[in-house]
Design a protein around this motif. Structure first.
Motif, short mmCIF file in Angstrom:
data_model
loop_
_atom_site.label_atom_id
_atom_site.label_comp_id
_atom_site.label_asym_id
_atom_site.label_seq_id
_atom_site.Cartn_x
_atom_site.Cartn_y
_atom_site.Cartn_z
N MET A 1 48.96 -1.41 -2.13
CA MET A 1 48.17 -2.23 -1.20
C MET A 1 48.56 -3.71 -1.23
O MET A 1 47.72 -4.58 -0.98
N LYS A 2 49.81 -3.97 -1.48
CA LYS A 2 50.28 -5.35 -1.48
C LYS A 2 50.44 -5.80 -0.03
O LYS A 2 51.11 -5.13 0.76
N LEU A 3 49.84 -6.92 0.30
CA LEU A 3 49.88 -7.40 1.67
C LEU A 3 51.30 -7.68 2.15
O LEU A 3 51.60 -7.46 3.33
N ASP A 4 52.17 -8.12 1.25
CA ASP A 4 53.54 -8.37 1.68
C ASP A 4 54.30 -7.08 1.97
O ASP A 4 55.36 -7.10 2.59
N ARG A 5 53.77 -5.94 1.54
CA ARG A 5 54.38 -4.63 1.81
C ARG A 5 53.73 -3.94 3.01
O ARG A 5 54.15 -2.86 3.41
N LEU A 6 52.71 -4.56 3.59
CA LEU A 6 52.02 -3.98 4.74
C LEU A 6 52.95 -3.76 5.93
O LEU A 6 52.97 -2.67 6.50
#
Length: 165
Positions: free
Chosen positions: A48-53
Motif C-alpha cells: 500500500m505504498k502511495l508511490d507504488r499506486l
C-alpha cells in the motif's frame, strides 16, 4: 503486533470494506470485487505504498485490457481472431514480465487482473467497462484512505519543522 491491536485493525478493515460496499451499491457499481482485488494486489504486493499506486493501477488496467481484447475485437474480426490477438498479447506480456521490462504496466497487478478477468464466468457476465470502473472505485476509495495518514504525517512534519528548536 499484539492480539488486541490485530483485532482492532481487523474491525477497522471490516468497517472500511462495509462502507465501500454500501457506497458501491449506492452508486450502482456492478463489479465491486475488482476494487477488492485491486486492494488485495496493492496491499499484499506493493505494501500500500502511495508511490507504488500508479504501478498497480496501470498494471491492473493493462491486465483487464488484455483480457478484454476478445470482447472488443470480436465484432470486427471475429471471435477466433479476437482470442488469437489476446493470446499473442498474453505471450508478449509474459515475455516482458520475465525480462523485467515495462514494469510500470506489466507487473504482478497485470497478471492478477489478467488471470481473474479471463475466468469464463467473468468474461461472459461482466462488461470490460464495469471492470475498469471497479478498479477506479478501488483506487479512489482505498487509495484515498491510504493518502490520508500520509498527508497528516506530512503536515505534522511541516508543523514540527516550523516550530522553534
Amino acid at each position: 503486533m499484539s492480539t488486541i491491536k490485530a483485532i482492532g485493525r481487523l474491525g477497522a478493515v471490516i468497517v472500511l470494506i462495509a462502507v465501500f460496499f454500501a457506497l458501491a451499491g449506492a452508486v450502482g457499481l456492478r463489479e465491486p470485487w475488482a476494487a477488492l482485488l485491486f486492494l488485495f494486489q496493492w496491499s499484499m504486493m506493493e505494501e500500500m505504498k502511495l508511490d507504488r499506486l500508479p504501478r498497480s493501477v496501470l498494471g491492473a488496467a493493462t491486465g483487464v485490457a488484455i483480457a478484454s481484447l476478445p470482447a472488443w475485437l470480436t465484432p470486427s474480426i471475429g471471435a477466433g481472431a479476437g482470442l488469437a490477438v489476446m493470446l499473442m498479447a498474453v505471450l508478449v506480456a509474459v515475455f516482458l514480465l520475465i525480462r523485467g521490462m515495462a514494469g510500470v504496466v506489466i507487473n504482478p497487478a497485470t497478471m492478477a487482473f489478467l488471470t481473474v478477468a479471463t475466468i469464463p464466468h467473468i468474461t461472459q457476465a461482466a462488461r470490460p467497462v464495469d471492470l475498469f470502473l471497479g478498479i477506479v472505485a478501488g483506487v479512489i476509495y482505498f487509495g484515498g484512505l491510504a493518502a490520508i495518514p500520509a498527508a497528516l504525517a506530512k503536515r505534522r512534519a511541516g508543523v514540527s519543522e516550523g516550530a522553534a528548536p
